[in-house]
Design a protein around this motif. Structure first.
Motif, PDB file in Angstrom:
ATOM      1  N   LEU A 151      37.578  48.506 -21.526  1.00 41.10           N
ATOM      2  CA  LEU A 151      36.407  49.269 -21.201  1.00 41.10           C
ATOM      3  C   LEU A 151      36.224  50.267 -21.489  1.00 41.10           C
ATOM      4  CD1 LEU A 151      40.436  50.558 -18.960  1.00 41.10           C
ATOM      5  CD2 LEU A 151      38.437  48.744 -18.735  1.00 41.10           C
ATOM      6  N   ASP A 152      35.101  50.675 -20.986  1.00 42.74           N
ATOM      7  CA  ASP A 152      33.678  51.161 -21.116  1.00 42.74           C
ATOM      8  C   ASP A 152      32.875  52.613 -20.353  1.00 42.74           C
ATOM      9  OD1 ASP A 152      31.404  52.042 -22.450  1.00 42.74           O
ATOM     10  OD2 ASP A 152      29.667  50.675 -21.438  1.00 42.74           O
ATOM     11  N   ARG A 153      33.698  53.479 -20.564  1.00 42.78           N
ATOM     12  CA  ARG A 153      33.608  54.824 -19.649  1.00 42.78           C
ATOM     13  C   ARG A 153      32.738  55.648 -20.395  1.00 42.78           C
ATOM     14  NH1 ARG A 153      39.320  57.375 -18.888  1.00 42.78           N
ATOM     15  NH2 ARG A 153      38.177  58.682 -16.731  1.00 42.78           N
TER      16      ARG A 153
ATOM     17  N   ALA B  18      24.283  56.547 -10.956  1.00 37.06           N
ATOM     18  CA  ALA B  18      24.781  58.176 -10.648  1.00 37.06           C
ATOM     19  C   ALA B  18      26.156  57.965 -10.816  1.00 37.06           C
ATOM     20  CB  ALA B  18      23.875  58.921 -11.286  1.00 37.06           C
ATOM     21  N   ALA B  19      26.246  57.183  -9.485  1.00 39.19           N
ATOM     22  CA  ALA B  19      27.568  57.588  -8.624  1.00 39.19           C
ATOM     23  C   ALA B  19      28.613  56.446  -8.681  1.00 39.19           C
ATOM     24  CB  ALA B  19      26.995  57.244  -7.310  1.00 39.19           C
ATOM     25  N   ARG B  20      28.243  55.671  -9.589  1.00 35.10           N
ATOM     26  CA  ARG B  20      28.662  54.386 -10.214  1.00 35.10           C
ATOM     27  C   ARG B  20      29.633  55.036 -11.206  1.00 35.10           C
ATOM     28  NH1 ARG B  20      29.002  49.954 -13.227  1.00 35.10           N
ATOM     29  NH2 ARG B  20      29.862  47.834 -12.662  1.00 35.10           N
ATOM     30  N   GLU B  21      28.236  54.923 -11.987  1.00 36.24           N
ATOM     31  CA  GLU B  21      29.152  56.226 -13.576  1.00 36.24           C
ATOM     32  C   GLU B  21      29.992  56.824 -13.782  1.00 36.24           C
ATOM     33  OE1 GLU B  21      25.695  56.244 -17.146  1.00 36.24           O
ATOM     34  OE2 GLU B  21      25.971  57.604 -16.929  1.00 36.24           O
TER      35      GLU B  21
ATOM     36  N   VAL C   5      35.973  59.195 -14.922  1.00 34.32           N
ATOM     37  CA  VAL C   5      37.088  59.910 -14.027  1.00 34.32           C
ATOM     38  C   VAL C   5      38.560  58.606 -13.650  1.00 34.32           C
ATOM     39  CG1 VAL C   5      35.305  61.614 -12.563  1.00 34.32           C
ATOM     40  CG2 VAL C   5      36.721  59.815 -11.636  1.00 34.32           C
ATOM     41  N   SER C   6      37.787  57.666 -13.570  1.00 30.28           N
ATOM     42  CA  SER C   6      39.281  56.546 -13.491  1.00 30.28           C
ATOM     43  C   SER C   6      39.068  55.587 -13.886  1.00 30.28           C
ATOM     44  CB  SER C   6      38.801  56.490 -11.998  1.00 30.28           C
ATOM     45  OG  SER C   6      39.998  55.080 -11.169  1.00 30.28           O
ATOM     46  N   LEU C   7      39.969  55.077 -15.573  1.00 36.19           N
ATOM     47  CA  LEU C   7      40.660  53.834 -15.736  1.00 36.19           C
ATOM     48  C   LEU C   7      40.779  52.693 -14.846  1.00 36.19           C
ATOM     49  CD1 LEU C   7      43.049  54.737 -18.540  1.00 36.19           C
ATOM     50  CD2 LEU C   7      40.917  54.044 -18.871  1.00 36.19           C
ATOM     51  N   ARG C   8      41.577  52.896 -13.288  1.00 35.11           N
ATOM     52  CA  ARG C   8      41.367  52.185 -12.515  1.00 35.11           C
ATOM     53  C   ARG C   8      39.932  51.210 -12.549  1.00 35.11           C
ATOM     54  NH1 ARG C   8      45.008  52.039  -7.419  1.00 35.11           N
ATOM     55  NH2 ARG C   8      45.431  50.106  -7.451  1.00 35.11           N
TER      56      ARG C   8
END
Length: 144
Positions: free
Chosen positions: A7-9, A60-63, A68-71
């Protein structure tokens, strides 16, 4: 066969945007359990009065949703991620085009994403990679 994935957070998302993303996360998750026609009806109502989102606003919204959510950051989180990103854009007065559809190339896979400026946002695929089945585009404003 298994496919390894990491996962890329995103980091560096401003605190205010992360808080706003957490605010829309619960409604996005709740919406993701509804049938597509109900999702489209709700989003059609929510988008009223919003201007079209720019690619930067949508990205920016997608990022922020992925931060904030791993899901939402996960490979199976496309529906809550796209719903959350659209709702987050709406908090800032804009609306991207919310889409669900399928990949045009095998293997078959359903997907949900947002578009701005006619291009998928943050998907890393060509513009015609997905076939749209359901879309909720920004509402057109009446000419004055």
């Amino acid at each position: 066969m298994t496919t390894p994935s990491a996962l890329d957070r995103p980091t560096g998302v401003p605190l205010a945007r992360r808080l706003a993303a957490r605010l829309v996360l619960v409604p996005a998750l709740a919406l993701s359990f509804l049938p597509p026609r109900h999702i489209r009806a709700v989003l059609g109502w929510v988008r009223r009065g919003a201007r079209p989102a720019t690619p930067a606003q949508a990205a920016a919204a997608r990022e922020a949703m992925c931060a904030v959510s791993l899901r939402c950051a996960g490979p199976r989180g496309c529906l809550p991620r796209s719903l959350g990103a659209a709702l987050l854009c709406r908090l800032y007065g804009a609306w991207p085009t919310w889409c669900t559809g399928v990949r045009k190339v095998p293997p078959f896979s359903a997907h949900a994403w947002i578009e701005a400026g006619g291009r998928p946002v943050g998907e890393g695929v060509p513009d015609d990679y997905f076939a749209r089945l359901v879309t909720v585009a920004p509402a057109r404003r009446a000419a004055r």
